[in-house]
Motif scaffolding. Structure first.
Motif, PDB file in Angstrom:
ATOM      1  N   ALA A   2       0.832  -1.194   0.000  1.00 15.51           N
ATOM      2  CA  ALA A   2       0.000   0.000   0.000  1.00 15.51           C
ATOM      3  C   ALA A   2       0.870   1.248   0.000  1.00 15.51           C
ATOM      4  O   ALA A   2       1.904   1.287   0.674  1.00 15.51           O
ATOM      5  CB  ALA A   2      -0.916   0.002   1.224  1.00 15.51           C
ATOM      6  N   PRO A   3       0.491   2.296  -0.707  1.00 12.89           N
ATOM      7  CA  PRO A   3       1.300   3.521  -0.706  1.00 12.89           C
ATOM      8  C   PRO A   3       1.291   4.189   0.660  1.00 12.89           C
ATOM      9  O   PRO A   3       0.291   4.179   1.368  1.00 12.89           O
ATOM     10  CB  PRO A   3       0.620   4.405  -1.756  1.00 12.89           C
ATOM     11  N   VAL A   4       2.446   4.773   1.025  1.00 14.06           N
ATOM     12  CA  VAL A   4       2.595   5.466   2.302  1.00 14.06           C
ATOM     13  C   VAL A   4       2.333   6.949   2.083  1.00 14.06           C
ATOM     14  O   VAL A   4       2.962   7.583   1.236  1.00 14.06           O
ATOM     15  CB  VAL A   4       4.013   5.255   2.885  1.00 14.06           C
ATOM     16  N   GLY A   5       1.423   7.505   2.874  1.00 17.96           N
ATOM     17  CA  GLY A   5       1.069   8.911   2.703  1.00 17.96           C
ATOM     18  C   GLY A   5       1.988   9.866   3.427  1.00 17.96           C
ATOM     19  O   GLY A   5       2.132  11.018   3.028  1.00 17.96           O
ATOM     20  N   ASP A   6       2.614   9.412   4.513  1.00 20.63           N
ATOM     21  CA  ASP A   6       3.511  10.284   5.280  1.00 20.63           C
ATOM     22  C   ASP A   6       4.536   9.409   5.974  1.00 20.63           C
ATOM     23  O   ASP A   6       4.191   8.571   6.806  1.00 20.63           O
ATOM     24  CB  ASP A   6       2.731  11.099   6.312  1.00 20.63           C
ATOM     25  N   ASN A   7       5.814   9.596   5.629  1.00 16.23           N
ATOM     26  CA  ASN A   7       6.902   8.810   6.212  1.00 16.23           C
ATOM     27  C   ASN A   7       7.779   9.652   7.121  1.00 16.23           C
ATOM     28  O   ASN A   7       8.857   9.228   7.520  1.00 16.23           O
ATOM     29  CB  ASN A   7       7.762   8.197   5.097  1.00 16.23           C
ATOM     30  N   GLN A   8       7.322  10.862   7.455  1.00 18.39           N
ATOM     31  CA  GLN A   8       8.110  11.758   8.293  1.00 18.39           C
ATOM     32  C   GLN A   8       7.463  12.051   9.634  1.00 18.39           C
ATOM     33  O   GLN A   8       8.123  12.530  10.551  1.00 18.39           O
ATOM     34  CB  GLN A   8       8.342  13.088   7.565  1.00 18.39           C
ATOM     35  N   HIS A   9       6.175  11.771   9.770  1.00 13.88           N
ATOM     36  CA  HIS A   9       5.469  12.123  10.998  1.00 13.88           C
ATOM     37  C   HIS A   9       4.571  10.984  11.448  1.00 13.88           C
ATOM     38  O   HIS A   9       3.801  10.438  10.654  1.00 13.88           O
ATOM     39  CB  HIS A   9       4.611  13.382  10.794  1.00 13.88           C
ATOM     40  N   SER A  10       4.683  10.641  12.720  1.00 10.44           N
ATOM     41  CA  SER A  10       3.772   9.663  13.292  1.00 10.44           C
ATOM     42  C   SER A  10       2.363  10.248  13.352  1.00 10.44           C
ATOM     43  O   SER A  10       2.178  11.462  13.435  1.00 10.44           O
ATOM     44  CB  SER A  10       4.205   9.293  14.713  1.00 10.44           C
ATOM     45  N   PRO A  14      22.108  15.094  26.247  1.00 11.64           N
ATOM     46  CA  PRO A  14      20.763  15.458  26.698  1.00 11.64           C
ATOM     47  C   PRO A  14      19.731  15.527  25.586  1.00 11.64           C
ATOM     48  O   PRO A  14      18.539  15.691  25.859  1.00 11.64           O
ATOM     49  CB  PRO A  14      20.976  16.841  27.318  1.00 11.64           C
ATOM     50  N   VAL A  15      20.168  15.418  24.316  1.00 13.16           N
ATOM     51  CA  VAL A  15      19.258  15.503  23.176  1.00 13.16           C
ATOM     52  C   VAL A  15      19.523  14.330  22.238  1.00 13.16           C
ATOM     53  O   VAL A  15      20.420  13.516  22.461  1.00 13.16           O
ATOM     54  CB  VAL A  15      19.433  16.839  22.417  1.00 13.16           C
ATOM     55  N   PHE A  16      18.726  14.258  21.155  1.00 16.11           N
ATOM     56  CA  PHE A  16      18.916  13.193  20.173  1.00 16.11           C
ATOM     57  C   PHE A  16      18.824  13.783  18.769  1.00 16.11           C
ATOM     58  O   PHE A  16      18.521  14.954  18.582  1.00 16.11           O
ATOM     59  CB  PHE A  16      17.869  12.088  20.386  1.00 16.11           C
ATOM     60  N   PHE A  17      19.103  12.945  17.758  1.00 17.46           N
ATOM     61  CA  PHE A  17      19.171  13.402  16.366  1.00 17.46           C
ATOM     62  C   PHE A  17      17.790  13.672  15.767  1.00 17.46           C
ATOM     63  O   PHE A  17      17.655  14.494  14.867  1.00 17.46           O
ATOM     64  CB  PHE A  17      19.864  12.352  15.496  1.00 17.46           C
ATOM     65  N   ILE A  18      16.796  12.942  16.204  1.00 17.37           N
ATOM     66  CA  ILE A  18      15.453  13.051  15.640  1.00 17.37           C
ATOM     67  C   ILE A  18      14.447  13.147  16.781  1.00 17.37           C
ATOM     68  O   ILE A  18      14.778  12.872  17.934  1.00 17.37           O
ATOM     69  CB  ILE A  18      15.116  11.847  14.734  1.00 17.37           C
ATOM     70  N   ARG A  19      13.213  13.511  16.464  1.00 20.05           N
ATOM     71  CA  ARG A  19      12.220  13.705  17.506  1.00 20.05           C
ATOM     72  C   ARG A  19      10.919  12.962  17.232  1.00 20.05           C
ATOM     73  O   ARG A  19       9.935  13.152  17.935  1.00 20.05           O
ATOM     74  CB  ARG A  19      11.947  15.201  17.684  1.00 20.05           C
ATOM     75  N   ASP A  20      10.933  12.122  16.212  1.00 20.06           N
ATOM     76  CA  ASP A  20       9.760  11.307  15.887  1.00 20.06           C
ATOM     77  C   ASP A  20      10.239   9.895  15.584  1.00 20.06           C
ATOM     78  O   ASP A  20      11.112   9.694  14.742  1.00 20.06           O
ATOM     79  CB  ASP A  20       9.023  11.888  14.675  1.00 20.06           C
ATOM     80  N   ALA A  21       9.661   8.909  16.280  1.00 16.10           N
ATOM     81  CA  ALA A  21      10.134   7.527  16.166  1.00 16.10           C
ATOM     82  C   ALA A  21       9.990   6.956  14.765  1.00 16.10           C
ATOM     83  O   ALA A  21      10.697   6.008  14.407  1.00 16.10           O
ATOM     84  CB  ALA A  21       9.377   6.634  17.155  1.00 16.10           C
ATOM     85  N   ILE A  22       9.125   7.527  13.954  1.00 15.07           N
ATOM     86  CA  ILE A  22       8.934   6.994  12.612  1.00 15.07           C
ATOM     87  C   ILE A  22      10.191   7.161  11.759  1.00 15.07           C
ATOM     88  O   ILE A  22      10.401   6.453  10.766  1.00 15.07           O
ATOM     89  CB  ILE A  22       7.713   7.654  11.931  1.00 15.07           C
ATOM     90  N   LYS A  23      11.085   8.080  12.155  1.00 16.81           N
ATOM     91  CA  LYS A  23      12.322   8.309  11.402  1.00 16.81           C
ATOM     92  C   LYS A  23      13.487   7.468  11.917  1.00 16.81           C
ATOM     93  O   LYS A  23      14.562   7.454  11.313  1.00 16.81           O
ATOM     94  CB  LYS A  23      12.705   9.794  11.463  1.00 16.81           C
ATOM     95  N   PRO A  68       4.090  13.190  26.327  1.00 16.77           N
ATOM     96  CA  PRO A  68       3.705  13.033  24.922  1.00 16.77           C
ATOM     97  C   PRO A  68       4.871  13.084  23.938  1.00 16.77           C
ATOM     98  O   PRO A  68       4.636  13.117  22.727  1.00 16.77           O
ATOM     99  CB  PRO A  68       2.755  14.214  24.674  1.00 16.77           C
ATOM    100  N   ASP A  69       6.110  13.100  24.397  1.00 16.56           N
ATOM    101  CA  ASP A  69       7.300  13.075  23.542  1.00 16.56           C
ATOM    102  C   ASP A  69       7.136  11.976  22.479  1.00 16.56           C
ATOM    103  O   ASP A  69       7.019  10.797  22.798  1.00 16.56           O
ATOM    104  CB  ASP A  69       8.511  12.804  24.445  1.00 16.56           C
ATOM    105  N   LYS A  70       7.119  12.371  21.206  1.00 19.59           N
ATOM    106  CA  LYS A  70       6.838  11.415  20.122  1.00 19.59           C
ATOM    107  C   LYS A  70       7.924  10.354  19.987  1.00 19.59           C
ATOM    108  O   LYS A  70       7.649   9.213  19.607  1.00 19.59           O
ATOM    109  CB  LYS A  70       6.654  12.155  18.799  1.00 19.59           C
ATOM    110  N   MET A  71       9.157  10.721  20.260  1.00 19.45           N
ATOM    111  CA  MET A  71      10.237   9.742  20.201  1.00 19.45           C
ATOM    112  C   MET A  71      10.093   8.741  21.344  1.00 19.45           C
ATOM    113  O   MET A  71      10.258   7.532  21.159  1.00 19.45           O
ATOM    114  CB  MET A  71      11.586  10.464  20.274  1.00 19.45           C
ATOM    115  N   LEU A  72       9.775   9.232  22.526  1.00 24.45           N
ATOM    116  CA  LEU A  72       9.559   8.356  23.670  1.00 24.45           C
ATOM    117  C   LEU A  72       8.383   7.432  23.424  1.00 24.45           C
ATOM    118  O   LEU A  72       8.454   6.231  23.718  1.00 24.45           O
ATOM    119  CB  LEU A  72       9.311   9.199  24.923  1.00 24.45           C
TER     120      LEU A  72
END
Length: 487
Positions: free
Chosen positions: A15-23, A133-142, A329-333
């Motif tokens: 199936a085509p993916v509509g958004d691969n950058q945001h959960s 104290p930080v990370f490279f990305i902020r959304d687990a989908i990446k 609500p941290d998306k990466m967490l």
């Protein structure tokens, strides 16, 4: 394939993916929705890509110790292991590099995992962070895509700097962490001479049910010491297990490493007005706004008896929580809450929590049965479902997690604040001239092998937006101009 077919990204079932950058989240802040089947499938597949070593944090060292409370913070959390000054809780810590394989060198330029398992009287509590104290990305989908860039090219089986910097240049939220990684702190001298951080925002809840946002900071009592790139490369060739050996020998010789644990506390209502999104793991909270408060002291005083049984089979997850400590609500967490437990079920087994290194010190009572490697009595003949009429264990209403409001449409959306440059620029300006010179040289050396000039120019633009001097120095080191749109 048809010549006019679009080059659509698809799921594994086509199936085509509509958004691969945001959960997919409930509103811009979330939390993440389990109905995002693309996210779940992507993370689940990623956890199963390599066997049998960990897909990330494969190379590591560990030790046993204890945590002693030094400050009364019961006004903010009802967590039993923090209930009184002087109380000691046994723990196990695993340090690790992120990207390398099980046999990789300890002294590579890479973040270090900093995972702590507290064996509390209310069950295990895992604080699973890094030495940054930080990370490279902020959304687990990446996350799967990011780690792919850190691993080996599928054709050459070599590390690929072009992939690394291509991803970073297309993910400007990484700039803060990249600046830390390429700085002097990118290669700790030993595992004992680095700080540790929970990185994410969590929530503490007190006995009255009142909540407060919290960030964790472990400050090394040994002091910060780092290695230059040249010294690290020399050690990697001579003793690739240098950090593992140093930690083991220090404890063996009675030189027990220790850290002071501090927290930053933010009132719940401040999350809506603070100048940075407090749930964005690529950002820090200013210590001027939310000062460090001491909690206790961690000491490592016993080496493992068997590396495989204890260090290799240890499993950690930010979802291993105790009453009084909850998530944000941290998306990466939110993504890690699923991915870590799922990775352990795959790598170690369904019943990984029953292994001695992972087993809680208090009694476990539930209705989980069977599964691979079930090596206890499997519940015997006791009741195996709930609710039941036979006196089986039931929920404790007083330990329900506390509520927080969510609002918005279910959609795949970004964080609503995109300032990726202020904190990275502030960090650069805090550095001494010598630190800046080494930072820029490390970046230049890392980017020189990148084969596509457009990637270099795009990344230079990010450095310039953080601080014009920062971008200009990197550009000069690479013999390239600063892109006009960056100025």
């Amino acid at each position: 394939m048809s010549a006019n077919r679009k080059n659509n990204l698809t799921t594994s079932w086509g199936a085509p993916v509509g958004d691969n950058q945001h959960s997919m989240t409930a509103g811009s802040r979330g939390p993440t929705l389990i109905q995002d089947v693309h996210l779940l499938e992507k993370l689940a597949h990623f956890n199963r890509e390599r066997i049998p070593e960990r897909v990330v944090h494969a190379k590591g060292a560990g030790a046993h110790g204890y945590f002693e409370v030094t400050n009364d913070l019961t006004a903010h959390t009802k967590a039993a292991f923090l209930s009184e000054v002087g109380k000691r809780t046994p723990l196990f810590v695993r340090f690790s590099t992120v990207a390398g394989e099980l046999g990789s060198a300890d002294t590579v330029r890479d973040p270090r995992g900093f995972a702590v398992k507290f064996y509390t009287e209310e069950g295990n509590y895992d604080l699973v962070g890094n030495n940054t104290p930080v990370f490279f990305i902020r959304d687990a989908i990446k996350f799967p895509d990011f780690i792919h860039t850190q691993k080996r090219d599928p054709q050459t089986h070599l590390k690929n700097p072009t992939a690394v910097w291509d991803f970073w240049s297309l993910s400007p939220e990484s700039l803060h962490q990249v600046t830390i990684l390429m700085s002097d702190r990118g290669i700790p001298a030993t595992l004992r001479h680095m700080h540790g951080f929970g990185s994410h925002t969590f929530k503490w809840v007190n006995a009255k049910g009142e909540g407060i946002w919290v960030k964790y900071h472990f400050k090394t009592e040994q002091g910060i010491k780092n290695l230059s790139s040249e010294a690290a490369a020399k050690i990697a060739g001579e003793n690739p297990d240098y950090h593992t050996e140093d930690l083991f020998n220090a404890i063996k010789n009675g030189d027990y490493p220790a850290w002071r644990l501090y927290v930053q506390l933010m009132p719940l209502e401040d999350a809506d007005t603070y100048r940075f999104d407090p749930f964005d793991v690529t950002k820090v909270w200013s210590q001027k706004d939310y000062p460090l408060i001491e909690v206790g002291r961690m000491v490592l005083d016993r080496n493992p008896d068997n590396y495989f049984a204890e260090v290799e089979q240890a499993t950690f997850s930010p979802g291993t929580l105790v009453p009084g400590i909850e998530v944000s609500p941290d998306k990466m967490l939110q993504g890690r809450l699923f991915a870590y437990h799922d990775a352990h079920r795959y790598r170690v087994g369904t019943n990984h929590q029953m292994l001695p290194i992972n087993r809680p010190r208090n009694d476990v009572q539930n209705y989980q049965r069977d599964g691979h490697m079930r090596f206890d009595q499997n519940g015997g003949g006791s009741v195996y479902y709930e609710p039941n009429s036979f006196g089986g264990p039931t929920e404790a209403q007083e330990h329900r997690t506390t509520a927080y409001p969510v609002a918005g449409e279910a959609d795949s959306v970004a964080y609503d604040r995109d300032d990726h440059y202020t904190q990275a620029g502030d960090l650069y300006r805090l550095m001494s001239e010598g630190e800046r010179v080494r930072l820029v040289q490390n970046i230049v050396n890392s980017m020189k092998p990148v084969t596509i000039e457009e990637i270099k120019l795009r990344q230079i633009g990010h450095f310039y937006k953080a601080d014009p001097e920062y971008g200009t120095r990197v550009a000069e080191g690479l013999g390239l101009p600063v892109p006009g749109e960056a100025k």
